[in-house]
Motif scaffolding. Structure first.
Motif, PDB file in Angstrom:
ATOM      1  N   HIS B 260       0.827  -1.201   0.000  1.00 32.25           N
ATOM      2  CA  HIS B 260       0.000   0.000   0.000  1.00 32.25           C
ATOM      3  C   HIS B 260       0.860   1.249   0.000  1.00 32.25           C
ATOM      4  N   HIS B 309      -6.819  -2.643   4.042  1.00 34.30           N
ATOM      5  CA  HIS B 309      -8.007  -2.452   3.205  1.00 34.30           C
ATOM      6  C   HIS B 309      -7.945  -3.326   1.946  1.00 34.30           C
ATOM      7  N   HIS B 310      -6.820  -3.955   1.712  1.00 29.98           N
ATOM      8  CA  HIS B 310      -6.750  -4.912   0.602  1.00 29.98           C
ATOM      9  C   HIS B 310      -7.238  -6.293   1.030  1.00 29.98           C
TER      10      HIS B 310
HETATM   11 CU   LIG Z   1      -4.024   0.177  -0.687  1.00 27.65          CU
END
Ligand SMILES: [Cu+2]
Ligand code: HEM
Lengths: 225, 554
Positions: B260, B309-310
């Motif tokens: 990220h 959030h993945h």
């Molecule tokens: Cu991300």
């Protein structure tokens, strides 16, 4: 060009650079400070690299506490403690080496660096003894684990981490030895002076980090309860 | 120009004051150069080469998706193609693209420095890049890789082919990225021209600084993760393998803890370029300098708190999910701040629609779409539906491929005259920019629709009902490819002309425009001293002369 001025420097390039100053730096101080920042950043990346392994070790340890505790009894804490002392002393001789460089004492510098180098070598010899003992007993990482008569299953994972972490650390010790040898060679050629000792300082920082990592590895691996 | 009439006899060899392209001749002089400008160009051509390689793969992937069922390849080959495409584009094109190619060239010039702080490290990082690239390509003969660029375990630790080699390649490339980051931070801290305080720093430099922070803080974690994956494959160490007592989801945590932040390695440099281009072509001071500068750093730091959030659908507590969702929303704020600042900068400016500016405006549109669709994915309830669909594919292409690549093009057109001393055909460049914009949207807008209707990602086959949108997307990819080739051709065609561009064709206010076009090897004849801010377009500048004792002389 009305928006900016350039400073006409009469002696531009006419003067000789002080020895050791690379031409894209303005002066020794700028060069020293830049390499210091660079070195610290590099050390941060090293900490994070090992950090990933420490986190992985921590998580797997908490998943399999019995296996890890049973496995660690195969390590000889006395050899680990010996190596801790060896590295601590080598950090001290390194500090003295930096001091000798700063004060421009060539003989002492070479002496301290050589001592540090030999202590690093001693560390590797002890590691070699430990490793060959483990190999002999089949205490190997992952699928090569072949130790007989375990009562607690799953000990191979401890040895996976043991070899990955001490192995990566050992590689760092070897690289440190190469760097120190390079310093000794340069010191003999008289490259360093109280004006220019940056490389000694940088390798010194690196060496302390290698030492520090071991100080964390030792209780984590050898003194598990 | 204060500098041309000052000539020096000195010990640096006759070439030191010729322009950097001609100062020394021959391939060897390039391969062994430590000049940041030449290293930047070597990176640039390498990145272009891999962009073409990855782009051709993309065309093949899109061609396969023209019809349901096998079109030109089978499922196996399709998996290998999209993995190689993703890995090349991420690790060989987008991550090094702006910082290592353009950044290397421009950053020291922007700072008024002679070079980056560690020129030899800079060259080393280039060769590490080459080695990593060769390793990545060698997977082609090792049987290919079919894991996707994310290398998720347990599939990646059990499937055959060249996975270990590809993973090691990414590991090696990480070092190249770290070295660039270390170099840039030391350079920005210590090599600024006399008088250039932190808030006289051009915003490009702030962007590079924030990028470098992430490169340094995140890449080592990826490095160790990849190393663990290789160890898992070679030794079966057990950490990611559930059969051995390990945890495959742990890999995802490790991976996204890097990746990220890595998406900000890709977008911050793009934003950095846009922050330079927009004021120059609006002839207005940048609006909210500090807001833009600090939002870069805020993005860099917040970016470390949102990785999960993945993984909303990979199994985590609702509470953890809600927290990660919230922080993810939060991180959209600094991005939006920048967009508003750029628009405010253009507001009532005298805008000239030159090629760099066209690309910059395309960037604004595309980045806005990409960023806003990120919010749908950040919301737990919608992400459960959209995860692993074409919606995600469209989202990240808008932010990675679209925004990053178009910003790269904006920067390339903006600095091209500085880099090569030649100007390209403006009209043709503008047409190419328009084609790229049209082609890009035609390719990826339909993918949002498909995704929201349930088309899963990473499949070579699909239901009939999706075909229209797939055809549209494939046709879009042809327009996009044509636009990009035209863009490249226009730029390359300019190289046949004679050098002779003025040193400041756009009326920029930052220091690189005070160097000759192309610059001499040492960039400036004399150390420049800053007398005005980087975006000072006031009609009658009131020079704020900041004098500093140390560092003024050579
Ligand atoms: Cu991300
Ligand atoms: C405005 C801020 C952004 C938000 C709120 C956001 C949010 C998200 C979320 C929640 C996902 C996960 C979706 C899923 O897998 O279900 C995602 C995926 C992704 N995003 Fe973003 N994003 C933002 C900006 C960016 C930027 C700037 C980039 C790159 C330059 C980027 C690149 C990606 C990539 C590569 C993926 C998918 C990776 C994969 O699964 O292969 N995003 N984004």
């Amino acid at each position: 060009m009305s928006q900016s001025t350039t400073v006409p420097s009469q002696d531009h390039h006419e003067h000789a650079h002080p020895p050791g100053l690379q031409h894209h730096f303005i002066d020794m101080r700028q060069q020293f400070e830049a390499s210091k920042i660079g070195m610290w950043l590099f050390l941060v990346t090293e900490v994070l690299l090992f950090g990933g392994l420490f986190v992985g070790y921590g998580i797997m340890h908490s998943k399999h506490p019995e296996a890890f505790i049973a496995a660690h009894t195969h390590l000889d804490w006395r050899l680990g403690a010996l190596n801790t002392i060896v590295l601590l002393v080598s950090s001290f001789t390194m500090v003295m080496g930096v001091w000798a460089a700063q004060t421009g004492q060539k003989k002492k510098l070479i002496g301290y660096l050589t001592t540090t180098f030999l202590l690093a070598g001693a560390f590797m010899v002890v590691k070699y003894i430990e490793y060959s003992h483990k190999f002999h007993e089949g205490l190997l990482p992952g699928k090569f684990y072949a130790h007989q008569g375990d009562t607690v299953p799953g000990q191979f994972m401890f040895f996976s981490f043991y070899f990955m972490m001490t192995g990566l650390h050992g590689i760092h010790v070897l690289l440190g030895m190469v760097a120190i040898a390079w310093l000794i060679w340069r010191a003999q050629k008289g490259h360093f002076s109280s004006q220019y000792y940056g490389p000694v300082d940088m390798v010194g920082l690196y060496w302390h980090l290698v030492d520090l990592i071991w100080i964390y590895l030792f209780p984590l691996m050898y003194l598990l309860t | 120009m204060a500098s041309e009439n000052v000539m020096h006899a000195n010990g640096h060899g006759a070439g030191a004051h010729a322009d950097y392209l001609d100062s020394t001749k021959g391939l060897w002089s390039w391969l062994t150069t430590v000049d940041h400008k030449r290293i930047g160009l070597m990176y640039l051509w390498s990145v272009v080469f891999f962009m073409i390689t990855g782009g051709l793969l993309a065309l093949l992937i899109r061609l396969e998706l023209l019809t349901p069922g096998p079109t030109i390849m089978d499922a196996e080959l399709y998996n290998r193609a999209f993995t190689l495409h993703g890995a090349i584009m991420t690790f060989l094109v987008i991550i090094p693209g702006i910082p290592a190619a353009l950044g290397n060239f421009i950053l020291p010039l922007l700072l008024g420095a002679k070079d980056v702080a560690f020129p030899r490290l800079n060259l080393t990082s280039y060769y590490i890049y080459v080695v990593g690239a060769l390793m990545a390509l060698s997977t082609l003969i090792l049987g290919g890789v079919d894991t996707g660029w994310t290398f998720y375990t347990p599939y990646s630790s059990t499937t055959g082919g060249g996975v270990s080699m590809m993973v090691l390649a990414a590991f090696v490339l990480g070092f190249s990225s770290i070295f660039t980051g270390v170099n840039f931070i030391a350079t920005i801290h210590k090599m600024r021209a006399p008088g250039m305080g932190w808030f006289e720093l051009p915003l490009f430099a702030w962007g590079m600084y924030a990028t470098a922070l992430i490169q340094i803080l995140a890449t080592p974690v990826l490095g160790i993760t990849l190393l663990l994956l290789v160890m898992e494959r070679v030794l079966s160490v057990g950490i990611f393998d559930p059969n051995l007592g390990g945890d495959p989801v742990l890999f995802q945590h490790f991976f996204w803890f890097y990746s990220h932040p890595a998406v900000y390695i890709m977008i911050l440099p793009a934003m950095a370029i846009i922050s330079e281009v927009i004021p120059v072509f609006s002839k207005k001071t940048i609006f909210g300098y500090k807001a833009i500068a600090f939002s870069s750093v805020a993005i860099a730091l917040l970016g470390f708190l949102v990785w999960a959030h993945h993984m909303f659908t990979a199994g985590m507590s609702l509470f953890a999910g809600a927290i990660f969702s919230f922080i993810t929303f939060f991180i959209a704020v600094p991005s939006a701040i920048k967009v508003f600042n750029w628009i405010a900068t253009m507001w009532r400016g005298s805008i000239s629609m030159k090629a760099p500016m066209i690309h910059a405006i395309n960037f604004l549109l595309i980045f806005t779409i990409g960023g806003l669709t990120g919010l749908f994915l950040a919301a737990l309830s919608t992400d459960v539906h959209l995860h692993d669909t074409y919606f995600v594919v469209a989202h990240f292409h808008y932010v990675m491929a679209g925004s990053n690549m178009i910003a790269l093009l904006a920067g390339l057109h903006y600095w091209w005259p500085k880099m090569f001393g030649r100007m390209y055909n403006e009209r043709m460049a503008a047409i190419a920019a328009a084609l790229i914009f049209i082609g890009f949207n035609a390719t990826f807008l339909p993918q949002f629709l498909m995704g929201s209707r349930g088309m899963p990602r990473r499949y070579y086959n699909y239901l009939e009902q999706f075909q229209e949108l797939h055809v549209l997307s494939t046709i879009g990819s042809w327009i996009l490819a044509f636009g990009l080739f035209m863009c490249l051709a226009v730029l390359l065609a300019s190289l046949r002309g004679k050098k002779g561009v003025a040193s400041n064709p756009w009326g920029g206010k930052t220091l690189e425009w005070e160097a000759l076009s192309p610059p001499i090897t040492h960039n400036f004849e004399d150390t420049p001293v800053l007398v005005h801010g980087p975006y000072d377009y006031r009609p009658q500048p009131v020079p704020v002369v900041v004098e500093r004792e140390q560092g003024v002389t050579h």
